[in-house]
Scaffold this motif. Structure first.
Motif, PDB file in Angstrom:
ATOM      1  N   GLU A 108       0.835  -1.202   0.000  1.00  0.00           N
ATOM      2  CA  GLU A 108       0.000   0.000   0.000  1.00  0.00           C
ATOM      3  C   GLU A 108       0.867   1.247   0.000  1.00  0.00           C
ATOM      4  O   GLU A 108       1.911   1.302   0.628  1.00  0.00           O
ATOM      5  CB  GLU A 108      -0.901   0.010   1.226  1.00  0.00           C
TER       6      GLU A 108
ATOM      7  N   ASP B  18       0.698   5.369   0.699  1.00  0.00           N
ATOM      8  CA  ASP B  18      -0.091   6.416   1.336  1.00  0.00           C
ATOM      9  C   ASP B  18      -0.252   7.574   0.342  1.00  0.00           C
ATOM     10  O   ASP B  18       0.563   8.489   0.283  1.00  0.00           O
ATOM     11  CB  ASP B  18       0.596   6.885   2.611  1.00  0.00           C
ATOM     12  N   TRP B  19      -1.313   7.496  -0.470  1.00  0.00           N
ATOM     13  CA  TRP B  19      -1.519   8.482  -1.531  1.00  0.00           C
ATOM     14  C   TRP B  19      -1.820   9.869  -0.983  1.00  0.00           C
ATOM     15  O   TRP B  19      -1.503  10.872  -1.621  1.00  0.00           O
ATOM     16  CB  TRP B  19      -2.605   8.022  -2.496  1.00  0.00           C
ATOM     17  N   ASP B  20      -2.429   9.949   0.188  1.00  0.00           N
ATOM     18  CA  ASP B  20      -2.660  11.269   0.794  1.00  0.00           C
ATOM     19  C   ASP B  20      -1.334  11.945   1.112  1.00  0.00           C
ATOM     20  O   ASP B  20      -1.170  13.147   0.895  1.00  0.00           O
ATOM     21  CB  ASP B  20      -3.499  11.141   2.063  1.00  0.00           C
ATOM     22  N   LYS B  21      -0.380  11.166   1.592  1.00  0.00           N
ATOM     23  CA  LYS B  21       0.949  11.707   1.893  1.00  0.00           C
ATOM     24  C   LYS B  21       1.624  12.187   0.602  1.00  0.00           C
ATOM     25  O   LYS B  21       2.233  13.255   0.577  1.00  0.00           O
ATOM     26  CB  LYS B  21       1.801  10.646   2.581  1.00  0.00           C
TER      27      LYS B  21
END
Length: 111
Positions: free
Chosen positions: A10, A12-15
């Motif tokens: 995974e 962390d696309w928000d990061k």
């Protein structure tokens, strides 16, 4: 027979989205795309308006059966290719290095 499914780690696309590099990439892209879009649409609108309201001017023959209107119409294609060339050059210099760094960082985190 069982199918093998590789599960990617995974990210962390928000990061990634909130990172300074991504924000810089978006800003640089917008700095090119928005003004260029406005300029091209204004040029195209000028062509349409002149074609609609200045028939005699657009029908002026330049050489043989080549008219001002035909030249303006063909210049729309030239403009499109010119903008494409400018974008490729801009992307190679200003966008791709940042995008490559973001990709490298994502791939490094995913391992």
């Amino acid at each position: 027979m069982t199918a093998r499914i590789d599960v990617e780690p995974e990210v962390d696309w928000d990061k990634v989205h909130n990172s300074a590099e991504f924000q810089q990439l978006r800003s640089r892209l917008r700095r090119f795309v928005f003004p260029m879009t406005v300029a091209f649409l204004a040029w195209y609108l000028l062509y349409v308006l002149v074609a609609d309201y200045a028939h005699e001017f657009m029908a002026t023959k330049l050489v043989g059966n080549i008219t001002v209107g035909l030249v303006f119409g063909l210049l729309q294609f030239v403009t499109t290719f010119g903008i494409t060339a400018l974008y490729v050059r801009y992307a190679n210099r200003k966008l791709d290095p940042i995008a490559e760094k973001i990709r490298t960082d994502i791939e490094g985190e995913a391992k």
